[in-house]
Design an enzyme around this catalytic site. Structure first.
Site, PDB file in Angstrom:
ATOM      1  N   LYS A 114       0.825  -1.206   0.000  1.00  0.00           N
ATOM      2  CA  LYS A 114       0.000   0.000   0.000  1.00  0.00           C
ATOM      3  C   LYS A 114       0.854   1.248   0.000  1.00  0.00           C
ATOM      4  CE  LYS A 114      -4.411  -1.624   1.725  1.00  0.00           C
ATOM      5  NZ  LYS A 114      -5.452  -1.545   2.740  1.00  0.00           N
ATOM      6  N   LYS A 196      -4.394 -11.058  -6.979  1.00  0.00           N
ATOM      7  CA  LYS A 196      -5.675 -11.269  -6.313  1.00  0.00           C
ATOM      8  C   LYS A 196      -6.779 -10.382  -6.924  1.00  0.00           C
ATOM      9  CE  LYS A 196      -7.714 -10.567  -1.803  1.00  0.00           C
ATOM     10  NZ  LYS A 196      -7.682  -9.785  -0.589  1.00  0.00           N
ATOM     11  N   LYS A 199     -11.113  -5.181  -5.172  1.00  0.00           N
ATOM     12  CA  LYS A 199     -12.140  -4.179  -5.431  1.00  0.00           C
ATOM     13  C   LYS A 199     -11.522  -2.818  -5.704  1.00  0.00           C
ATOM     14  CE  LYS A 199     -12.589  -4.177  -0.476  1.00  0.00           C
ATOM     15  NZ  LYS A 199     -13.345  -4.729   0.624  1.00  0.00           N
TER      16      LYS A 199
END
Ligand code: TRP
Length: 333
Positions: A114, A196, A199
């Site tokens: 992140k 992965k 969203k």
């Protein structure tokens, strides 16, 4: 409380829930509700570690709640609440921050990911995210935490923190175990199937949102990335097969059939046929959930009643743990 084991898990309202969230998490939770005392929360405190549009956070928090219920999580049998409605999460997180090392947090894969994706905003909350997550879990003395594979490292650090605290102060926290779903744990991106399904993927074709229209879902599956070999076969670890492996995983999860059985059906058949069938199976899986969801989301009062009742129960349970912790560390009560 009865003697059922406690399950805690949470989801961030940071984007639309995907098929990956459903198959990898929520669907499995439905089957747990009879045997465990289940507590599920919408993790809005975690969500603001990345910049968000406030109106989106607010809307999505209720959408996620409605979707949980639509997926079959019974709000009468389980505790459903919004994390920020229980201030004990932030309070315990502070204490646990003082029992967590910088070095441990620096090793967290999610933090590294992140902070490279949001280089302009590497804030302290992003860094201590796993500590807040540990607080979420430990407050409820959870025995099990159903999560996706990517969250296992956070469960490990939660266990380390709990054990460290217990070693100093006695048995304050239950040391939780992560619970990986048996199938569908890892639904991958439809466009880059070695990653992965997320969203927050900038490319909406990479994921299936539970909010997508049925024809959009079918289209996304039909245009998913596969390979040029033309053989429908599951080959674990073979990167060229990642797309087909992923579609087989999805098909197996939505039809509850084994991958082997599915592979047999498609011997000698092409990707086109296979994709059509996967698309249809996924649509049939999501359609009834969507219908139920549409009904629930229209009833704001019902949703607010559920989360306020849920928060009340959550506060009651977590106060016991928080009081114990405050006493142990020497706060005047
Ligand atoms: N970090 C989890 C995720 O992104 C969400 C989460 C926050 C969570 N707190 C939790 C999951 C506690 C399980 C238990 O998926």
């Amino acid at each position: 409380m009865d003697d059922k084991k406690i399950i805690f898990s949470g989801v961030q309202p940071s984007g639309n829930l995907t098929l990956g969230n459903y198959l990898g998490a929520i669907k499995n939770w439905v089957s747990l509700q009879n045997d465990y005392r289940c507590i599920y929360a919408m993790m809005d405190l975690h969500t603001i570690t990345v910049r968000q549009t406030p109106a989106d956070v607010r809307r999505r928090t209720l959408e996620v709640l409605a979707l949980y219920i639509a997926c079959g999580i019974d709000p009468e049998e389980n505790i459903l609440f919004i994390q920020s409605h229980n201030s004990a999460h932030a309070e315990l997180a502070w204490v646990l921050n003082c029992y967590t090392y910088m070095g441990e947090l620096q090793r967290m894969t999610q933090f590294k990911d992140k902070s490279s994706r949001h280089a302009e905003n590497i804030n302290a909350g992003l860094f201590t995210y796993p500590v807040l997550m540990a607080a979420d879990i430990l407050l409820y003395q959870a025995d099990y935490v159903p999560v996706g594979k990517d969250q296992m490292q956070h469960i490990e650090i939660c266990r380390d923190i709990a054990q460290r605290f217990n070693a100093v102060y006695g048995d304050v926290f239950t040391v939780p175990e992560g619970l990986l779903p048996k199938v569908g744990a890892n639904v991958m991106s439809l466009q880059e199937p070695t990653k992965k399904m997320s969203k927050s993927d900038p490319n909406p074709k990479a994921y299936i949102s539970m909010m997508d229209d049925m024809n959009v879902i079918a289209k996304k599956i039909k245009s998913s990335v596969t390979d040029s070999e033309g053989v429908i076969e599951y080959r674990e670890g073979d990167e060229t097969k990642a797309g087909i492996n992923n579609l087989l995983t999805i098909m197996s999860a939505v039809t509850k059939r084994s991958i082997d059985d599915i592979v047999k059906d498609y011997a000698g058949k092409g990707y086109g046929d296979f994709k059509n069938d996967v698309a249809e199976a996924v649509v049939e899986c999501i359609r009834p959930i969507r219908e139920e969801y549409d009904r629930i989301i229209a009833d704001k009062q019902y949703l607010m009643d559920i989360c306020s009742k849920g928060a009340e129960s959550a506060r009651r349970i977590s106060q016991r743990t928080l009081k114990k912790v405050y006493k142990k560390v020497g706060f005047v009560l």
